[in-house]
Enzyme design. Structure first.
Site: not given
Ligand code: IPE
Ligand code: IPE
Ligand code: MG
Length: 254
Positions: A32, A34, A49, A143
């Protein structure tokens, strides 16, 4: 191969840590942050991403070289479809590219790929490449890499419950003999050991619908850095933290 740092981390006063298998057999990561990584740099979310994909590459390499048997990466949740169409396109585009560009290399590196989640929601060409990736790497043993794509634990558990109910109705399952191990056999993770360590980056402290059944006794580690900043050093530090934890599984502390 276990690096000197990981080995040292697994030892307390030169002795192996007790009450603990020092190296987690299965590490699962909620990747999480990105978007925030990109925003902090004045970049569009897609740049985060992209940087996240680089972190995925590094993490697979590190897991394999440290001797972790199973690595699960939460790449896209069932709820992530709710994001703006343009971001969903960016994410599925990166997945499409990853499948095309990485499979040969993962195959050569001895990585076996598995996918959990509702793959039917992806476009046809991606579904085909997912199947291909699984078949192409099916003989690898270095792995085991599980990618959670369009994955949601509640949907997984509900689907399992539905299949159980159908089997009971059809008379092929005896409810009186039914137990936890049998239920686990209906989940998408059948045959995969439960995660020992779940890491989440970004500073958020929640599971966001990830492996809710399988996480029952996992050690949880929440890191303040954003996913694109996760590298070998952070991975080794996470394993060191894991090695310091005492897992009890409800038994008396010993
Ligand atoms: C969790 O991250 C899902 C992934 C990392 C794929 P999210 O960004 O979707 O989660 P929330 O919305 O903060 O709970
Ligand atoms: C994680 O990063 C990737 C996915 C959930 C696909 P986010 O896109 O959730 O990035 P934040 O949490 O908004 O910073
Ligand atoms: Mg996120």
């Amino acid at each position: 191969m276990v690096t000197a740092a990981a080995k040292a981390a697994a030892e307390v006063d030169g002795k192996p840590a007790t009450g603990n298998r020092a190296l987690p057999r299965h590490v699962a990561i909620i990747m999480d942050g990105n978007g925030r990584w990109a925003s902090a740099r004045g970049l569009p979310r897609v740049a985060g991403h992209r940087a996240g994909v680089q972190a995925v590459r590094r993490t697979i390499e590190t897991a394999a070289s440290l001797g972790v048997e199973w690595l699960t990466l939460y790449a896209f949740s069932s709820e992530n479809w709710r994001r703006p169409a343009s971001e969903v396109m960016d994410l599925t585009g990166l997945l499409r590219h990853f499948l095309k560009s990485e499979i040969a290399e993962l195959k050569a590196k001895g990585v076996r790929l598995y996918f959990i989640g509702d793959r039917a929601r992806f476009e046809q060409d991606i579904q085909i490449d997912l199947g291909l990736a699984e078949r192409e790497t099916a003989h690898n043993t270095r792995l085991n890499l599980v990618l959670a794509l369009s994955y949601g634990a509640r949907a997984e558990i509900a689907a399992a419950a539905k299949a159980v109910a159908e089997a009971a109705k059809a008379g092929t399952l005896d409810p009186a003999a039914f137990d936890e191990a049998m239920f686990a056999g209906y989940l998408s993770t059948t045959g995969i050991p439960d995660p020992d360590l779940i890491i989440r980056t970004s500073g958020e402290q929640r599971l966001s619908n990830f492996l809710l059944w399988q996480a029952a006794y996992a050690e949880l580690l929440f890191l303040d850095l954003m996913w694109p900043d996760f590298g070998p050093e952070q991975f080794e530090a996470a394993l060191a933290e894991y090695a310091r934890r005492e897992r009890r599984f409800g038994a008396r502390p010993g």
